[in-house]
Design an enzyme around this catalytic site. Structure first.
Site, PDB file in Angstrom:
ATOM      1  N   HIS A   1     -25.824  -0.599 -67.611  1.00 25.28           N
ATOM      2  CA  HIS A   1     -25.172  -1.546 -66.701  1.00 25.28           C
ATOM      3  C   HIS A   1     -23.826  -1.031 -66.196  1.00 25.28           C
ATOM      4  CE1 HIS A   1     -23.281  -3.007 -70.546  1.00 25.28           C
ATOM      5  NE2 HIS A   1     -22.235  -3.178 -69.760  1.00 25.28           N
TER       6      HIS A   1
ATOM      7  N   ASP B   1     -30.739  -0.738 -72.016  1.00 25.70           N
ATOM      8  CA  ASP B   1     -29.349  -0.606 -71.576  1.00 25.70           C
ATOM      9  C   ASP B   1     -28.772   0.763 -71.939  1.00 25.70           C
ATOM     10  OD1 ASP B   1     -27.067  -1.393 -70.247  1.00 25.70           O
ATOM     11  OD2 ASP B   1     -26.219  -2.467 -71.953  1.00 25.70           O
TER      12      ASP B   1
ATOM     13  N   SER C   1     -18.122  -1.010 -72.781  1.00 26.98           N
ATOM     14  CA  SER C   1     -19.551  -0.743 -72.667  1.00 26.98           C
ATOM     15  C   SER C   1     -19.839   0.747 -72.613  1.00 26.98           C
ATOM     16  CB  SER C   1     -20.127  -1.401 -71.417  1.00 26.98           C
ATOM     17  OG  SER C   1     -20.436  -2.745 -71.644  1.00 26.98           O
TER      18      SER C   1
END
Length: 381
Positions: free
Chosen positions: A107, A137, A216
């Site tokens: 993402h 992911d 992230s």
């Protein structure tokens, strides 16, 4: 696209709590981090882990082009013409080999036109997107290894992680490069929804180490300095850290990244059902023929399950706040593995490749039968 992507509340094979948020940052704002210390005398200190790992952690900047509708200057509503506008998504990543491969979160780079990574010496270089896997992911980048002194991080074993183990997160929250936070593994075997919102990610590690927007794709490291997870999401009502973060287990990442490096993408075997796990109390309540298993809630048309003849429940009954599909098949084992949870069925399917076969033992009404299913390929999100 905002500073974080809000995820839905539920998926077909698992339950997700509202407020779960992916953690990438679009525009940096001031923030601070306060690492805590480990209690175990056998563990490396946070400082030791940081000094060893920080050179292998990178900041990932993905430039995306989005189309924004034009606004009529007189009436104030959108008109069909649109304008292209660039924006940058900021995340983290880490080097995994001397060939220049870098792991980050899907993402972070989704929809990117170009990607750059910055190293600890502030050198910024262009990175190529080798491939990505929205359903876990995970994304893999590559930089020119000949021009850089790369410091790959050691990859650990996420199956060996225990609740209470000390962990360290290194990343770029709010654009503050190579920030370290520390905490513990606060829970295991969590299930979170992938950013594509169609599939779930199993065996996720929960931690109270502070994760924020921009973390992230960064590593979650154990007390020996080995990567045990890739930081991906936080549970939060306001988008900020409240002590509940989630990392995709490194064992999943290793498998997916290896396939991406080899072929440019990852393929997953696909059965094509949604279901609800049965407990002994529920089995007794509904007078089911087995005390554990998975009730088939739906069968995707054209899927492996549909071709094999699996049957979904024809009625839904509520019990203990859950909806149970009755009147269809109750799968009790897969390749001889007893099914006491949806995750157990996921594990069996995920250990296979498209085209492989799985033997399902199930109850259909009062009759026990077996089905040999040729697995399909998981559809793209």
């Amino acid at each position: 696209m905002g500073g974080a992507v809000a995820l839905g509340a539920a998926a077909g094979l698992g339950t997700f709590k509202p407020g779960t948020t992916t953690v990438r940052e679009l525009q940096p704002v001031p923030a601070t981090a306060s690492p805590t210390s480990f209690q175990s005398s056998k563990a490396l200190s946070v400082n030791q882990i940081y000094r060893r790992a920080a050179p292998g952690v990178v900041q990932v900047t993905a430039t995306q082009v989005v189309k924004t509708p034009s606004i009529d200057p007189f009436f104030g509503f959108s008109v069909p013409q649109s304008q292209s506008q660039s924006q940058q998504a900021l995340g983290s990543g880490f080097v995994i080999d001397k060939a220049g491969h870098i792991v980050t979160s899907y993402h972070v780079i989704a929809g990117a036109r170009s990607v750059r990574v910055s190293f600890s010496d502030n050198e910024s270089v262009r990175a190529r997107i080798v491939g990505s896997d929205p359903s876990t992911d995970v994304a893999v980048l590559q930089v020119d290894a000949h021009a850089l002194a790369l410091s790959p991080l050691p990859l650990g074993n996420s199956d060996a992680v225990h609740v209470g183990d000390p962990v360290v997160a290194i990343g770029n929250p709010f654009g503050l490069d190579r920030t370290v936070t520390a905490g513990i593994v606060s829970a295991l075997q969590r299930v979170i929804q992938a950013p594509a919102q169609q599939y779930s990610i199993d065996h996720v590690i929960q931690t109270d180490a502070a994760l924020n927007k921009g973390n992230s794709g960064g590593p979650l490291l154990d007390a020996s300095g080995s990567v045990v997870g890739v930081n991906s999401q936080i549970q939060s009502g306001n988008g900020g850290n409240v002590g509940v973060g989630f990392a995709v287990p490194i064992n999943t990442v290793k498998t997916v990244a290896a396939e991406i490096i080899k072929t440019g993408h990852a393929e997953h075997a696909f059965l094509g059902i949604t279901g609800q796990a049965v407990t002994p109390s529920i089995a007794k309540l509904f007078r089911l023929p087995a005390s554990a298993g998975v009730l088939v809630a739906s069968v995707q048309p054209g899927s492996a399950a549909a071709k094999a003849g699996l049957r979904a429940g024809t009625q839904k009954v509520l019990a203990n706040g859950e909806s149970y599909p009755l009147g269809g098949d109750l799968i009790v084992s897969a390749d001889g593995v007893p099914l006491d949870s949806i995750e157990r069925l996921h594990d069996v399917i995920s250990s296979k490749k498209p085209g492989d076969r799985v033997s399902l033992e199930l109850w259909r009404g009062s009759s026990k039968t077996s089905l040999d299913v040729k697995l399909g390929r998981q559809p793209s999100p």
